[in-house]
Design an enzyme around this catalytic site. Structure first.
Site, short mmCIF file in Angstrom:
data_model
loop_
_atom_site.label_atom_id
_atom_site.label_comp_id
_atom_site.label_asym_id
_atom_site.label_seq_id
_atom_site.Cartn_x
_atom_site.Cartn_y
_atom_site.Cartn_z
N ASP A 196 76.62 48.62 13.26
CA ASP A 196 77.59 49.51 12.62
C ASP A 196 77.05 50.93 12.40
OD1 ASP A 196 79.46 47.52 12.58
OD2 ASP A 196 79.16 46.96 10.48
N ASP A 208 84.78 31.04 17.82
CA ASP A 208 84.42 29.64 18.10
C ASP A 208 83.43 29.07 17.08
OD1 ASP A 208 82.82 31.66 19.52
OD2 ASP A 208 81.60 29.97 20.14
N GLN A 209 82.52 29.89 16.57
CA GLN A 209 81.52 29.38 15.62
C GLN A 209 82.16 29.00 14.29
OE1 GLN A 209 78.25 28.91 16.71
NE2 GLN A 209 79.32 29.42 18.60
N ARG A 223 84.93 39.19 20.89
CA ARG A 223 84.68 38.70 19.53
C ARG A 223 85.38 37.37 19.23
NH1 ARG A 223 85.38 43.58 15.40
NH2 ARG A 223 84.09 42.31 14.03
N PRO A 224 84.96 36.30 19.86
CA PRO A 224 85.58 35.01 19.59
C PRO A 224 85.25 34.49 18.19
CG PRO A 224 83.69 34.75 21.04
CD PRO A 224 83.86 36.22 20.83
N ARG A 255 90.28 52.92 7.73
CA ARG A 255 90.04 51.49 7.51
C ARG A 255 88.76 51.27 6.73
NH1 ARG A 255 89.96 47.74 12.47
NH2 ARG A 255 89.35 46.47 10.70
N ARG A 290 90.69 41.98 11.89
CA ARG A 290 90.10 40.71 12.32
C ARG A 290 89.53 39.91 11.15
NH1 ARG A 290 88.35 39.47 17.11
NH2 ARG A 290 86.68 38.36 16.04
N LYS A 314 82.97 47.67 1.94
CA LYS A 314 84.15 47.05 2.56
C LYS A 314 83.86 45.61 3.00
CE LYS A 314 84.95 47.95 7.08
NZ LYS A 314 85.15 46.82 8.00
N ASN A 315 82.74 45.43 3.71
CA ASN A 315 82.50 44.12 4.31
C ASN A 315 82.01 43.07 3.31
OD1 ASN A 315 83.45 45.08 6.70
ND2 ASN A 315 81.44 45.34 7.66
N CYS A 350 89.72 42.98 20.82
CA CYS A 350 89.60 44.15 19.96
C CYS A 350 88.75 45.17 20.67
CB CYS A 350 89.05 43.78 18.59
SG CYS A 350 87.28 43.73 18.54
N1 EPU Z 1 80.47 35.72 17.83
C1 EPU Z 1 80.86 34.70 18.66
N2 EPU Z 1 81.55 33.65 18.12
C2 EPU Z 1 81.89 33.59 16.81
C3 EPU Z 1 81.50 34.64 15.96
C4 EPU Z 1 80.78 35.70 16.51
O1 EPU Z 1 80.57 34.71 19.87
O2 EPU Z 1 82.53 32.62 16.40
C5 EPU Z 1 79.70 36.86 18.37
C6 EPU Z 1 80.46 38.17 18.31
O3 EPU Z 1 81.32 38.31 19.42
C7 EPU Z 1 79.35 39.19 18.29
C8 EPU Z 1 78.25 38.47 17.46
O4 EPU Z 1 78.58 37.09 17.52
O5 EPU Z 1 78.86 39.41 19.59
C9 EPU Z 1 78.17 38.87 16.00
O6 EPU Z 1 79.47 38.94 15.44
P1 EPU Z 1 79.78 38.64 13.91
O7 EPU Z 1 80.56 37.40 13.82
O8 EPU Z 1 78.52 38.74 13.11
O9 EPU Z 1 80.72 39.85 13.54
P2 EPU Z 1 81.89 39.80 12.49
O10 EPU Z 1 81.54 38.85 11.42
O11 EPU Z 1 83.19 39.64 13.19
C10 EPU Z 1 80.95 41.62 10.87
C11 EPU Z 1 81.43 42.94 10.34
C12 EPU Z 1 81.41 43.96 11.45
C13 EPU Z 1 79.97 44.09 11.96
C14 EPU Z 1 79.47 42.72 12.43
C15 EPU Z 1 78.02 42.71 12.86
C16 EPU Z 1 82.94 42.23 8.59
C17 EPU Z 1 84.33 42.15 8.09
N3 EPU Z 1 82.77 42.76 9.81
O12 EPU Z 1 81.85 41.27 11.92
O13 EPU Z 1 81.80 45.20 10.87
O14 EPU Z 1 79.91 44.98 13.04
O15 EPU Z 1 79.62 41.76 11.36
O16 EPU Z 1 77.20 43.16 11.84
O17 EPU Z 1 82.01 41.86 7.89
C18 EPU Z 1 82.70 47.37 10.86
O18 EPU Z 1 82.63 47.35 9.61
O19 EPU Z 1 82.96 48.42 11.51
C19 EPU Z 1 82.50 46.13 11.61
C20 EPU Z 1 82.92 45.97 12.87
#
Ligand code: EPU
Length: 419
Positions: A303, A123-124, A120-121, A395, A91, A22-23, A115
């Protein structure tokens, strides 16, 4: 609303086949926006999130034929706006921000809002796009990005972010000049997105390490790509087999991407034998507790935390499970406690004490991986478990109840369950 009913206690035996990731599929579907012409994505899992992504691409003006395991995305005019109704469902919709900005010079994408697993911002993502020259402002709950052609730059992420790294790789692929992305996520899905971008004619190197270089090109071509198999789905069935006992072969397992989980399973006394492109899992003796701390890849995946916790409920001793990636990812704990688990949460750590047995109960799924943990708990519990709000499960797991029933679990989907 659908629910899943499970009568626990049946050992599992047979083969489970893992679907596409999925991801990886989600960002790759968004990458189709970087080119004109028709792209073909194969080995796509049949999931609600994929339907949402297809709907999003259609809303953006693309012609999408989604018949998983194949999804065709045509070229065509784009209205670069991702509405709240779709982003709030998923998201990962934020993954259109990089491609739209790079390819069309404008994107209007709803902010995802809160969520279940934390704030989960993004900002990056925004900081990175600004570094590449996009002008970004917030307007009535939407992120609006505008730019001429993006220009390569250095982006240093404050933390490794999976979708943030993917968004920036996609944007930088069409920028003028070289981008250097530092402190990148190293997840296999990031590597897969880089592989697809390079198929499209991009020049991305270093994916899978924490520094990625992207030399921008003027245009990208459509692509044909089969998605890697889903390491988290594979891991979930590995844990399910270990918890329920029996002898299960899981097919299409990316073993090298699951080393942290495999080491913990072996530490807990589970026998795992790699077997061709699969893994055989056998549990004969009792389980031992092991401590786990989640961290970005190649660490133990967040995960898999909820599912592994169920296994630790059954293990001799006390296991300490620390969640360091998301700040609010223990929502499965109160539901497991209702099934007889003894788990105490202190800050980011759950202390999981051995119990003789779990008992079936009516429980409520709160997010995707929490739902999977409740299904695993149902497989080992005495009596009947009803997992409600299964739309979370749908999902991210393709036909989970069918795959588990085929290896001997007493599990079925029931319609019309109250939420
Ligand atoms: N974060 C920030 N700012 C940002 C981006 C991230 O503070 O701009 C923080 C997040 O809040 C979190 C950490 O950085 O504390 C890591 O988050 P990340 O951005 O890596 O998560 P994501 O990209 O939103 C993906 C997967 C998630 C998985 C996470 C961590 C996808 C579509 N989603 O989310 O998958 O848990 O990486 O490995 O790739 C799931 O499949 O159930 C799922 C939630």
């Amino acid at each position: 609303m659908d629910g899943i009913r499970i009568v626990g206690g049946a050992p599992l035996s047979g083969t489970i086949r893992v679907s596409g990731a999925k991801n990886a599929a989600l960002p790759i579907l968004c990458a189709t926006l970087l080119s004109d012409g028709e792209s073909l994505v194969r080995n796509v899992p049949r999931l609600r999130d994929i339907d949402t992504a297809a709907q999003l691409l259609r809303t953006l003006g693309r012609d999408v034929h989604a018949e998983p395991p194949q999804v065709r995305v045509g070229g065509g005019a784009v209205t670069p706006e991702a509405p709240y109704e779709l982003v709030k469902q998923m998201r990962a919709s934020v993954l259109v921000l990089g491609p739209l900005t790079a390819r069309y010079g404008r994107a209007r994408v709803s902010l995802p809002g809160g969520c279940q697993i934390g704030t989960r911002p993004i900002d990056q993502h925004l900081k990175g796009l600004e570094a590449l020259g996009a002008r970004i402002h917030l307007e009535s709950g939407y992120v609006v990005a505008e730019s001429g052609r993006l220009v390569g730059a250095e982006v240093v992420f404050d933390m490794p972010t999976v979708t943030g790294t993917e968004n920036l790789m996609m944007a930088a692929a069409l920028a003028r000049g070289r981008s250097t992305l530092v402190n990148c996520a190293r997840e296999p899905e990031v590597v897969e997105v880089a592989r697809v971008l390079n198929k499209m004619g991009a020049r991305v190197s270093g994916a899978g390490t924490d520094v990625i270089h992207v030399d921008g090109v003027d245009e990208l071509a459509p692509f044909d790509h089969a998605i890697i198999s889903d390491r988290i789905e594979a891991g979930t069935y590995m844990v399910a087999a270990a918890a329920a006992g029996g002898d299960v072969r899981i097919d299409n397992v990316p073993v090298e991407d699951l080393e942290a989980l495999i080491a913990k399973l072996r530490g807990a006394g589970v026998i795992l034998e790699p077997d061709g492109n699969g893994v055989r899992i056998v549990r004969r003796d009792g389980l031992r507790s092991v401590d786990v701390m989640t961290s970005p890849h190649p660490g133990f995946p967040t995960d898999m935390q909820a599912q592994f916790m169920v296994l630790m409920c059954l293990a001799e001793g006390t296991s300490r499970i620390s969640e360091t990636v998301f700040e609010n990812r223990f929502m499965h704990v109160p539901e497991l406690v209702r099934m007889g688990a003894e788990i105490e949460v202190q800050g980011h750590t759950a202390f999981v004490r051995h119990v003789q047995r779990l008992d079936g109960a009516s429980v409520m799924a709160t997010d995707l991986r929490a739902s999977a943990s409740l299904v695993i708990a149902g497989l080992v519990a005495h009596g009947e478990t009803l997992v409600r709000r299964v739309y979370h499960l749908d999902r991210g797991y393709e036909h989970m109840e069918e795959k588990l029933a085929a290896v001997g679990a007493r599990i079925e989907r029931v319609r019309g369950v109250s939420p």
